[in-house]
Write a protein that holds these residues in place. Structure first.
Motif, PDB file in Angstrom:
ATOM      1  N   PHE A  85      26.257   1.005  66.245  1.00 28.42           N
ATOM      2  CA  PHE A  85      26.351   2.392  66.694  1.00 28.42           C
ATOM      3  C   PHE A  85      24.988   3.071  66.725  1.00 28.42           C
ATOM      4  CE2 PHE A  85      30.963   2.358  66.528  1.00 28.42           C
ATOM      5  CZ  PHE A  85      31.274   3.292  67.501  1.00 28.42           C
ATOM      6  N   THR A  86      24.078   2.652  65.872  1.00 32.49           N
ATOM      7  CA  THR A  86      22.719   3.179  65.952  1.00 32.49           C
ATOM      8  C   THR A  86      22.096   2.798  67.289  1.00 32.49           C
ATOM      9  OG1 THR A  86      22.429   3.083  63.551  1.00 32.49           O
ATOM     10  CG2 THR A  86      20.435   3.169  64.883  1.00 32.49           C
ATOM     11  N   ILE A  87      22.328   1.555  67.718  1.00 31.19           N
ATOM     12  CA  ILE A  87      21.815   1.098  69.010  1.00 31.19           C
ATOM     13  C   ILE A  87      22.492   1.833  70.153  1.00 31.19           C
ATOM     14  CG2 ILE A  87      21.674  -0.883  70.562  1.00 31.19           C
ATOM     15  CD1 ILE A  87      21.419  -2.645  68.046  1.00 31.19           C
ATOM     16  N   LEU A  88      23.826   1.952  70.086  1.00 34.68           N
ATOM     17  CA  LEU A  88      24.564   2.616  71.164  1.00 34.68           C
ATOM     18  C   LEU A  88      24.184   4.086  71.287  1.00 34.68           C
ATOM     19  CD1 LEU A  88      28.133   1.105  70.638  1.00 34.68           C
ATOM     20  CD2 LEU A  88      26.632   0.717  72.598  1.00 34.68           C
ATOM     21  N   LEU A  89      24.202   4.806  70.167  1.00 36.05           N
ATOM     22  CA  LEU A  89      23.926   6.242  70.197  1.00 36.05           C
ATOM     23  C   LEU A  89      22.449   6.531  70.407  1.00 36.05           C
ATOM     24  CD1 LEU A  89      26.253   7.399  67.260  1.00 36.05           C
ATOM     25  CD2 LEU A  89      26.668   7.625  69.708  1.00 36.05           C
ATOM     26  N   GLY A  90      21.598   5.844  69.649  1.00 34.60           N
ATOM     27  CA  GLY A  90      20.165   6.069  69.792  1.00 34.60           C
ATOM     28  C   GLY A  90      19.648   5.598  71.130  1.00 34.60           C
ATOM     29  N   GLY A  91      20.143   4.448  71.579  1.00 34.38           N
ATOM     30  CA  GLY A  91      19.673   3.916  72.853  1.00 34.38           C
ATOM     31  C   GLY A  91      20.051   4.774  74.036  1.00 34.38           C
ATOM     32  N   ALA A  92      21.229   5.381  74.002  1.00 38.20           N
ATOM     33  CA  ALA A  92      21.693   6.194  75.127  1.00 38.20           C
ATOM     34  C   ALA A  92      21.128   7.603  75.119  1.00 38.20           C
ATOM     35  CB  ALA A  92      23.221   6.254  75.121  1.00 38.20           C
ATOM     36  N   ASN A  93      20.845   8.151  73.937  1.00 38.62           N
ATOM     37  CA  ASN A  93      20.561   9.580  73.846  1.00 38.62           C
ATOM     38  C   ASN A  93      19.174   9.940  73.318  1.00 38.62           C
ATOM     39  OD1 ASN A  93      23.490  10.644  74.354  1.00 38.62           O
ATOM     40  ND2 ASN A  93      23.720   9.042  72.819  1.00 38.62           N
ATOM     41  N   VAL A  94      18.494   8.998  72.668  1.00 34.35           N
ATOM     42  CA  VAL A  94      17.154   9.254  72.130  1.00 34.35           C
ATOM     43  C   VAL A  94      16.105   8.403  72.826  1.00 34.35           C
ATOM     44  CG1 VAL A  94      15.732   9.266  70.044  1.00 34.35           C
ATOM     45  CG2 VAL A  94      18.161   9.844  69.886  1.00 34.35           C
ATOM     46  N   LEU A  95      16.445   7.143  73.058  1.00 36.13           N
ATOM     47  CA  LEU A  95      15.499   6.219  73.684  1.00 36.13           C
ATOM     48  C   LEU A  95      14.924   6.727  75.006  1.00 36.13           C
ATOM     49  CD1 LEU A  95      14.062   3.493  73.690  1.00 36.13           C
ATOM     50  CD2 LEU A  95      16.127   2.487  74.727  1.00 36.13           C
ATOM     51  N   PRO A  96      15.733   7.302  75.926  1.00 32.00           N
ATOM     52  CA  PRO A  96      15.134   7.739  77.198  1.00 32.00           C
ATOM     53  C   PRO A  96      14.070   8.816  77.043  1.00 32.00           C
ATOM     54  CG  PRO A  96      17.425   8.468  77.027  1.00 32.00           C
ATOM     55  CD  PRO A  96      17.201   7.483  75.926  1.00 32.00           C
ATOM     56  N   TRP A  97      14.169   9.642  75.994  1.00 29.68           N
ATOM     57  CA  TRP A  97      13.121  10.630  75.733  1.00 29.68           C
ATOM     58  C   TRP A  97      11.833   9.929  75.292  1.00 29.68           C
ATOM     59  CZ3 TRP A  97      13.664  15.697  76.951  1.00 29.68           C
ATOM     60  CH2 TRP A  97      14.958  16.165  77.173  1.00 29.68           C
ATOM     61  N   ILE A  98      11.976   8.859  74.523  1.00 32.10           N
ATOM     62  CA  ILE A  98      10.801   8.109  74.071  1.00 32.10           C
ATOM     63  C   ILE A  98      10.135   7.405  75.255  1.00 32.10           C
ATOM     64  CG2 ILE A  98      10.027   6.189  72.626  1.00 32.10           C
ATOM     65  CD1 ILE A  98      12.302   6.902  70.687  1.00 32.10           C
ATOM     66  N   THR A  99      10.939   6.730  76.072  1.00 35.80           N
ATOM     67  CA  THR A  99      10.355   6.017  77.218  1.00 35.80           C
ATOM     68  C   THR A  99       9.732   6.993  78.214  1.00 35.80           C
ATOM     69  OG1 THR A  99      12.505   5.994  78.365  1.00 35.80           O
ATOM     70  CG2 THR A  99      11.970   4.102  76.975  1.00 35.80           C
ATOM     71  N   LEU A 100      10.349   8.162  78.374  1.00 37.58           N
ATOM     72  CA  LEU A 100       9.776   9.168  79.270  1.00 37.58           C
ATOM     73  C   LEU A 100       8.424   9.641  78.742  1.00 37.58           C
ATOM     74  CD1 LEU A 100      10.228  10.956  81.804  1.00 37.58           C
ATOM     75  CD2 LEU A 100      11.231  12.669  80.267  1.00 37.58           C
ATOM     76  N   ALA A 101       8.336   9.885  77.449  1.00 39.64           N
ATOM     77  CA  ALA A 101       7.080  10.352  76.857  1.00 39.64           C
ATOM     78  C   ALA A 101       5.986   9.302  76.989  1.00 39.64           C
ATOM     79  CB  ALA A 101       7.303  10.702  75.384  1.00 39.64           C
ATOM     80  N   VAL A 102       6.322   8.032  76.746  1.00 40.49           N
ATOM     81  CA  VAL A 102       5.325   6.965  76.852  1.00 40.49           C
ATOM     82  C   VAL A 102       4.872   6.801  78.301  1.00 40.49           C
ATOM     83  CG1 VAL A 102       4.932   4.479  76.568  1.00 40.49           C
ATOM     84  CG2 VAL A 102       6.165   5.763  74.814  1.00 40.49           C
ATOM     85  N   ALA A 103       5.805   6.850  79.233  1.00 39.82           N
ATOM     86  CA  ALA A 103       5.457   6.696  80.646  1.00 39.82           C
ATOM     87  C   ALA A 103       4.572   7.844  81.130  1.00 39.82           C
ATOM     88  CB  ALA A 103       6.727   6.619  81.496  1.00 39.82           C
ATOM     89  N   PHE A 104       4.881   9.069  80.703  1.00 40.14           N
ATOM     90  CA  PHE A 104       4.052  10.206  81.079  1.00 40.14           C
ATOM     91  C   PHE A 104       2.668  10.107  80.456  1.00 40.14           C
ATOM     92  CE2 PHE A 104       7.462  13.032  82.819  1.00 40.14           C
ATOM     93  CZ  PHE A 104       6.740  13.496  83.910  1.00 40.14           C
ATOM     94  N   ALA A 105       2.622   9.672  79.202  1.00 37.37           N
ATOM     95  CA  ALA A 105       1.313   9.508  78.545  1.00 37.37           C
ATOM     96  C   ALA A 105       0.462   8.485  79.282  1.00 37.37           C
ATOM     97  CB  ALA A 105       1.511   9.095  77.094  1.00 37.37           C
TER      98      ALA A 105
END
Length: 405
Positions: free
Chosen positions: A303-323
């Motif tokens: 559930f950490t993978i399901l919830l974190g991956g769907a709802n937190v991970l895209p913010w991280i990948t967006l921040a890294v891509a913008f950086a």
């Protein structure tokens, strides 16, 4: 950052996040009509107030230190129409005025009865023992187990009765649970209370739940259960879950383990409840039974993978891509297609991840503020689950209403 790791975060993880967000959003949207189908099944033969065919129901209310809510709860139940009621309250060792309030109401309405709690036997949770004793005193075949902080609408019980009689692909329902409309006041409530609907509708396949008695599909809300004496006895009564704090999961599971179908529906047309009134109560309430839900060695990491991956991970990948994009612009270098795609897919994943909470805010009348702050809710919820898991490993149990049981 290590080049290969940066590439992985920008080029691969956005697609993982999008897939996980789409899974949750797709399940939520497909489940929602099934969850909200309670009113569709109201039968046309509802008895009138003076009809001899009035349905007889025992309303069973365990109460421990509920002086702030018990009067409103009882008044709402006593206003029920088209049913013949007995209302039994068990005062489970309250140290406030709960018992006094119930006695005063019982003096003016013979339908209300008060029974006193006894010393909690070894191995029993307080609420489960209270419900077990309440059922022993019930005179009616149909039982409604109701938390003391729930207020019913006048037609709630007859509507629940009619919905209970609906037969699904998996057979007749042995236990029906309804999720009341959840009132939320503090920010913590707005963030975390709607998570019960989010997880239920995003990860439980309702069509399969209604087509199978398999225990894996057990789910419900401990605030409101409707059943019959025969089904309740066949499931082993609350004695089957005597040590549990999580009747919302464990009682439906007991029914399913004995070959009976259970169902859960949106109860907002029928009932309203405010579970907690402060951030501290919210956290404590989530901690008290988390190890029986998600916070265990079998479910916590998935559930950490399901919830974190769907709802937190895209913010991280967006921040890294913008950086990465900004650093390339500063160096006067061209921006690779992978970076552009990473930004685009991350943004889409974020939008998709908001679908369940925003849909819940609109259709289930949940907090818009909580929906907007959904990523914060996910992080908070997961931290509480890991905290509960750590407490469980250390053998620590959270005190609830003044006792461990």
């Amino acid at each position: 950052m290590i080049p290969w790791l940066e590439w992985f975060i920008i080029a691969v993880l956005p697609f993982v996040a999008l897939a996980l967000a789409a899974l949750a959003a797709g399940m939520f949207v497909s489940n929602l009509p099934l969850f909200m189908d309670g009113k569709r099944s109201n039968r046309s033969d509802t008895p009138k107030l003076n009809d001899a065919r009035l349905r007889r129901v025992s309303v069973l209310i365990p109460a421990r230190n509920e002086e702030s809510s018990i009067e409103a709860c009882l008044e709402s139940v006593l206003q029920s129409v088209h049913v013949d009621l007995e209302v039994i309250v068990l005062d489970d060792g309250s140290t406030d005025q709960t018992g006094t309030i119930v006695r005063e109401i019982a003096q003016h309405d013979s339908r209300v009865k008060l029974i006193e709690g006894i010393e909690l036997p070894d191995g029993w949770n307080g609420k489960q023992h209270a419900c077990y004793r309440l059922a022993q005193h019930a005179a009616c075949e149909h039982l409604l187990f109701l938390d003391a902080d729930v207020r019913l609408k006048p037609t709630a019980i007859i509507d629940l009765w009619n919905r209970f009689t609906v037969e699904h692909e998996g057979g007749e329902t042995g236990l029906l649970s309804a999720f009341p409309q959840q009132e939320t006041g503090t920010l913590a409530e707005k963030l975390l209370i709607p998570m019960m609907h989010f997880i239920l509708l995003s990860y439980l396949p309702f069509a399969r739940m209604r087509g199978s008695t398999h225990p894996a599909y057990a789910s419900g809300c401990g605030q409101l259960f409707f059943t019959t004496q025969a089904a309740y006895q066949a499931a082993g009564t609350h004695a089957a879950i005597r040590s549990s704090r999580h009747d919302g999961l464990k009682l439906p599971k007991a029914y399913r383990e004995n070959g009976m179908l259970t169902d859960c529906v949106d109860g907002s047309p029928w009932a309203i409840c405010r579970m907690y009134t402060s951030a501290g109560e919210v956290v404590q309430g989530l901690l008290k039974n988390a190890d029986e839900g998600i916070a265990n060695s079998r479910l916590l990491i998935p559930f950490t993978i399901l919830l974190g991956g769907a709802n937190v991970l895209p913010w991280i990948t967006l921040a890294v891509a913008f950086a990465k994009r900004n650093s390339l612009i500063a160096e006067g270098l061209p921006i690779p297609t992978s970076v552009v795609i990473g930004i685009l897919v991350s943004g889409i994943a974020i939008l998709v991840s908001y679908v369940p909470r925003m849909t819940g805010a609109i259709r289930l009348r949940q907090s818009v503020t909580g929906a907007i702050l959904h990523p914060i809710a996910i992080v908070s919820f997961l931290l509480i689950q890991w905290w509960a898991f750590w407490n469980h490993l250390r053998g620590r149990q959270v005190t609830w209403r003044g006792r461990l049981g």
